[in-house]
Design a protein around this motif. Structure first.
Motif, mmCIF file in Angstrom:
data_model
loop_
_atom_site.group_PDB
_atom_site.id
_atom_site.type_symbol
_atom_site.label_atom_id
_atom_site.label_comp_id
_atom_site.label_asym_id
_atom_site.label_seq_id
_atom_site.Cartn_x
_atom_site.Cartn_y
_atom_site.Cartn_z
ATOM 1 N N PHE A 28 13.045 11.990 7.411
ATOM 2 C CA PHE A 28 13.039 12.283 5.990
ATOM 3 C C PHE A 28 11.589 12.359 5.531
ATOM 4 O O PHE A 28 10.815 11.429 5.768
ATOM 5 N N TRP A 30 8.799 11.956 2.872
ATOM 6 C CA TRP A 30 8.688 11.170 1.650
ATOM 7 C C TRP A 30 8.600 12.112 0.453
ATOM 8 O O TRP A 30 7.803 13.050 0.432
ATOM 9 N N ALA A 32 11.226 13.910 -0.454
ATOM 10 C CA ALA A 32 12.251 14.938 -0.262
ATOM 11 C C ALA A 32 13.579 14.501 -0.880
ATOM 12 O O ALA A 32 13.906 13.315 -0.955
ATOM 13 N N ALA A 33 14.363 15.491 -1.302
ATOM 14 C CA ALA A 33 15.663 15.225 -1.909
ATOM 15 C C ALA A 33 16.681 14.835 -0.847
ATOM 16 O O ALA A 33 16.692 15.377 0.264
ATOM 17 N N LEU A 34 17.547 13.886 -1.179
ATOM 18 C CA LEU A 34 18.673 13.534 -0.326
ATOM 19 C C LEU A 34 19.850 14.452 -0.648
ATOM 20 O O LEU A 34 19.889 15.076 -1.715
ATOM 21 N N TYR A 55 23.373 4.810 -2.187
ATOM 22 C CA TYR A 55 22.171 5.263 -2.889
ATOM 23 C C TYR A 55 21.673 4.191 -3.854
ATOM 24 O O TYR A 55 20.459 3.995 -4.013
ATOM 25 N N VAL A 64 14.486 4.807 -2.567
ATOM 26 C CA VAL A 64 14.723 6.111 -3.181
ATOM 27 C C VAL A 64 14.656 5.957 -4.692
ATOM 28 O O VAL A 64 14.626 4.841 -5.228
ATOM 29 N N ASP A 67 16.162 11.410 -9.663
ATOM 30 C CA ASP A 67 15.296 12.487 -10.124
ATOM 31 C C ASP A 67 16.045 13.381 -11.102
ATOM 32 O O ASP A 67 16.037 14.613 -10.995
ATOM 33 N N ARG A 70 18.211 16.711 -10.605
ATOM 34 C CA ARG A 70 17.920 17.137 -9.236
ATOM 35 C C ARG A 70 18.407 16.121 -8.206
ATOM 36 O O ARG A 70 18.218 16.304 -7.011
ATOM 37 N N THR A 72 18.827 12.577 -6.088
ATOM 38 C CA THR A 72 18.124 11.412 -5.566
ATOM 39 C C THR A 72 17.151 11.860 -4.487
ATOM 40 O O THR A 72 17.480 12.717 -3.668
ATOM 41 N N ARG A 73 15.952 11.269 -4.494
ATOM 42 C CA ARG A 73 14.965 11.629 -3.477
ATOM 43 C C ARG A 73 14.267 10.381 -2.952
ATOM 44 O O ARG A 73 14.248 9.334 -3.616
ATOM 45 N N SER A 76 7.916 8.517 -3.062
ATOM 46 C CA SER A 76 6.702 8.994 -2.399
ATOM 47 C C SER A 76 6.023 7.894 -1.592
ATOM 48 O O SER A 76 5.302 8.177 -0.637
#
Length: 448
Positions: A28, A30, A32-34, A55, A64, A67, A70, A72-73, A76
């Motif tokens: 994954f 860092w 990035a969207a799940l 989640y 996580v 967002d 959009r 969950t991501r 960072s």
């Protein structure tokens, strides 16, 4: 996310563990969207509620973040070690690194003489029954803090392994998961990450060069913040320092919320280059933290913490359950550095040098139409219309700076520039490069 990585599991715990494993392996990316809850639920043949709980568990651990629409991501900077991802982008060879936030190593006092002196005075090995903080260090720290205006008459005092460790212990001593914390915005990236890892909710407080804005702090406290973390000098990333008038206004706000934990962070301490205006004690629970890392070097992971008796007693008690105490070697080393006149002169000279660099760069940027902030400390904050594009263009010009996204909660875009590696001759070329990058980024912005 890697196209080859497949999340597995049939329960919330196993699904969250699978995602965490993927982050550790670097499958994954860092940030990035799940997969959406419904898509992942369909892939795993489980209910959407099961994925939603997985989640939620990851959010509570700061792995996580939501967002908005959009989904969950991955955060960072999640509190997980990864084989592929680093906290910062690697700086290519030939690119000037102005992103570190570290002091100028050339301006740090030499530790060799102090280490020799400490080796001669340590005596027999220390046992586990040793106090958390050495009485000799406390005896010197108390008048040292008092001379800077920290109210020490009724304050207790101890030592911790650095500022972030102190803040974590203070928050754990008074707050519970889910509680809200008034947090400077933009603010210290490590603090924002720590709050996420502790499942504490940051409420952003806007700041200017005189510190947190009183109305914004008041709004955060009215919203239910149970703690407030305020950087009194050399705020990271903006360089703000609480002025005398701002301190008075902030005390008035805090006086209306006696149950709030007030944590004051003297970020750069002796390197700040500005007078200290302490806020506490104005609430029932308060603490003032002074770290040694910036003026004396990153190896000195030690901070002195003063505060009300109950709060400091809780910090000491929890430390005894874990680390036990701060290394007495580090404590003796800090004590020796504090009492060395040559070291004091070296630190004072470094503070003056940083002040010269800050003013020169801020003036050069302002002359080119950019809003630059940096009243104290070793960083400046530059507001830009598109920080991602600006950072990319600056790398092409030979400069690596820190993205504002690491420090922002809801504040506008910006970049942080660490002035430590700069020479006087670097100021104008850097200012011209930043101005050109910001201008090109603005022109190429999709909103234009």
């Amino acid at each position: 996310m890697s196209a080859q990585y497949q999340v597995s599991g049939d329960s919330a715990a196993s699904i969250s563990a699978s995602i965490e494993s993927g982050i550790m392996k670097g499958d994954f990316i860092w940030g990035a969207a799940l997969p959406s809850i419904r898509v992942l639920a369909g892939d795993l043949h489980v209910s959407p509620a099961t994925v939603a709980k997985a989640y939620q568990e990851l959010r509570h651990r700061g792995v996580v973040e939501s967002d908005g629409r959009r989904g969950t991501r991955v955060r960072s900077r999640p509190p997980i070690a990864s084989r592929r991802a680093g906290l910062r982008l690697p700086v290519p060879e030939g690119v000037r690194d102005l992103s570190s936030g570290e002091p100028d190593l050339r301006w740090l006092p030499p530790l060799g003489p102090a280490l020799h002196a400490v080796a001669d005075m340590t005596g027999p090995p220390q046992g586990y029954a040793s106090a958390v903080a050495m009485p000799e260090l406390i005896d010197v720290a108390r008048p040292r803090l008092a001379a800077d205006g920290v109210p020490m008459a009724e304050a207790a005092i101890t030592a911790t392994p650095g500022t972030l460790d102190a803040i974590e212990r203070l928050l754990n001593a008074h707050l519970r998961p889910g509680d809200a914390v008034a947090t400077e915005d933009p603010g210290w990236a490590n603090l924002i990450d720590l709050l996420a890892a502790l499942d504490l909710r940051p409420i952003p407080v806007t700041i200017d060069q005189e510190g947190p804005e009183p109305e914004s702090l008041a709004a955060a406290l009215r919203s239910g913040a149970r703690a407030a973390v305020i950087t009194v000098r050399a705020q990271n990333p903006t360089g703000a320092a609480v002025s005398e008038s701002r301190a008075a206004a902030l005390r008035e706000v805090l006086a209306q919320h006696h149950g709030v934990l007030l944590i004051e962070d003297d970020h750069a301490a002796e390197l700040a280059g500005a007078p200290l205006h302490c806020l506490g004690p104005v609430t029932e629970s308060w603490a003032f933290i002074r770290s040694a890392s910036k003026p004396f070097g990153p190896d000195l992971r030690i901070a002195v913490v003063a505060g009300d008796e109950v709060t400091i007693a809780r910090v000491v008690g929890r430390m005894r359950l874990g680390a036990g105490w701060v290394s007495t070697v580090l404590q003796r080393l800090l004590l020796h550095l504090w009492l060395d006149d040559d070291v004091t002169a070296t630190v004072s000279g470094a503070a003056a040098g940083y002040a010269r660099r800050r003013r020169a760069l801020c003036d050069a940027l302002s002359a080119r139409g950019l809003a630059a902030e940096g009243a104290t400390g070793i960083n400046i904050w530059v507001r830009v219309p598109d920080e991602t594009r600006t950072i990319g263009l600056l790398r092409e010009s030979g400069y690596a700076v820190a993205p504002g996204s690491l420090f922002r909660i809801a504040s506008p875009p910006g970049i942080r520039i660490t002035i430590s590696p700069l020479e006087d001759a670097d100021i104008v070329p850097l200012a011209e490069a930043v101005a050109a990058a910001a201008s090109l980024a603005d022109l190429s912005s999709p909103s234009r």
